[in-house]
Design a protein around this motif. Structure first.
Motif, short mmCIF file in Angstrom:
data_model
loop_
_atom_site.label_atom_id
_atom_site.label_comp_id
_atom_site.label_asym_id
_atom_site.label_seq_id
_atom_site.Cartn_x
_atom_site.Cartn_y
_atom_site.Cartn_z
N LYS A 77 0.82 -1.22 0.00
CA LYS A 77 0.00 0.00 0.00
C LYS A 77 0.85 1.27 0.00
CE LYS A 77 -4.17 -2.04 0.74
NZ LYS A 77 -3.83 -3.39 0.23
N ARG A 78 2.01 1.22 0.66
CA ARG A 78 2.94 2.33 0.62
C ARG A 78 4.32 1.85 1.01
NH1 ARG A 78 1.33 5.92 5.97
NH2 ARG A 78 2.36 4.57 7.45
N ALA A 79 5.34 2.53 0.48
CA ALA A 79 6.71 2.16 0.79
C ALA A 79 7.57 3.41 0.77
CB ALA A 79 7.24 1.16 -0.24
N THR A 80 8.63 3.43 1.57
CA THR A 80 9.55 4.55 1.52
C THR A 80 10.62 4.27 0.47
OG1 THR A 80 11.04 3.62 3.16
CG2 THR A 80 9.24 5.00 3.98
N ARG A 81 11.29 5.33 0.05
CA ARG A 81 12.36 5.16 -0.93
C ARG A 81 13.47 4.29 -0.35
NH1 ARG A 81 14.16 9.93 -0.77
NH2 ARG A 81 14.86 10.57 -2.81
N ALA A 82 13.74 4.46 0.96
CA ALA A 82 14.78 3.66 1.61
C ALA A 82 14.43 2.17 1.55
CB ALA A 82 14.96 4.11 3.05
N GLU A 83 13.15 1.86 1.77
CA GLU A 83 12.72 0.45 1.71
C GLU A 83 12.92 -0.12 0.31
OE1 GLU A 83 9.22 0.43 5.14
OE2 GLU A 83 8.70 0.80 3.07
N ILE A 84 12.62 0.69 -0.68
CA ILE A 84 12.78 0.22 -2.07
C ILE A 84 14.25 0.00 -2.39
CG2 ILE A 84 12.53 0.93 -4.48
CD1 ILE A 84 9.84 2.22 -3.58
N MET A 85 15.10 0.94 -1.97
CA MET A 85 16.54 0.79 -2.21
C MET A 85 17.07 -0.48 -1.56
SD MET A 85 17.71 4.74 -1.73
CE MET A 85 19.46 4.46 -1.54
N GLN A 86 16.61 -0.71 -0.32
CA GLN A 86 17.09 -1.85 0.44
C GLN A 86 16.57 -3.16 -0.16
OE1 GLN A 86 15.79 -1.85 4.56
NE2 GLN A 86 17.92 -1.72 5.20
N THR A 87 15.27 -3.20 -0.46
CA THR A 87 14.66 -4.43 -0.95
C THR A 87 15.23 -4.83 -2.31
OG1 THR A 87 12.63 -3.79 0.19
CG2 THR A 87 12.45 -5.54 -1.45
N PHE A 88 15.46 -3.85 -3.17
CA PHE A 88 15.90 -4.16 -4.53
C PHE A 88 17.39 -3.92 -4.74
CE2 PHE A 88 11.36 -3.47 -4.69
CZ PHE A 88 10.94 -4.59 -5.38
N ASN A 89 18.08 -3.60 -3.62
CA ASN A 89 19.52 -3.43 -3.68
C ASN A 89 19.92 -2.37 -4.72
OD1 ASN A 89 22.07 -3.94 -2.78
ND2 ASN A 89 22.40 -5.69 -4.16
N LEU A 90 19.27 -1.22 -4.65
CA LEU A 90 19.52 -0.15 -5.61
C LEU A 90 20.28 1.00 -4.96
CD1 LEU A 90 15.95 0.14 -7.18
CD2 LEU A 90 17.92 -1.02 -8.17
#
Ligand SMILES: [Zn+2]
Length: 123
Positions: A77-90
């Motif tokens: 439903k929502r995610a922070t940019r930090a979570e996306i970077m961490q989850t996808f190793n970006l």
């Protein structure tokens, strides 16, 4: 070093440069979003239209990673940019580039809640 817009004191790793101005993260995202939603409607329109023309709807036509990020945001439903970077190793620029595409295709958008900015499904 200070943010040029809100005058907040910044550490080196908190500063962002946008069109030659040093900004804090919040101001940077505000400007960055404004440039896409307000000053750059043609880019959004072109992205939407060319996808329609190609018969693409929703997450079709994205790379596997873009689709995975979209699903991630949609499921949570929502995610922070930090979570996306961490989850996808970006890295930060990689994440920004992927999110720019998802925003252009009107799949996700930024939403500010308190001091935090979340990515949420577009509709
Ligand atoms: Zn600022």
């Amino acid at each position: 070093m200070k943010c040029k817009r809100c005058n907040r004191q910044l550490l080196d790793n908190e500063s962002y440069e946008y069109l030659g101005e040093i900004l804090c993260e919040d101001c940077y995202i505000d400007k960055y979003q404004a440039s896409i939603t307000a000053c750059d409607p043609l880019a959004v329109h072109a992205a939407t239209r060319s996808r329609k023309k190609l018969g693409l709807e929703g997450a079709q036509g994205l790379t596997d990673q873009q689709r995975a990020i979209y699903e991630f945001v949609k499921n949570r439903k929502r995610a922070t940019r930090a979570e996306i970077m961490q989850t996808f190793n970006l890295s930060e620029p990689q994440m920004q580039a992927q999110l720019a595409i998802l925003r252009h295709c009107q799949l996700v958008k930024g939403q500010k809640e308190g001091n935090q900015i979340y990515l949420v499904p577009f509709s």
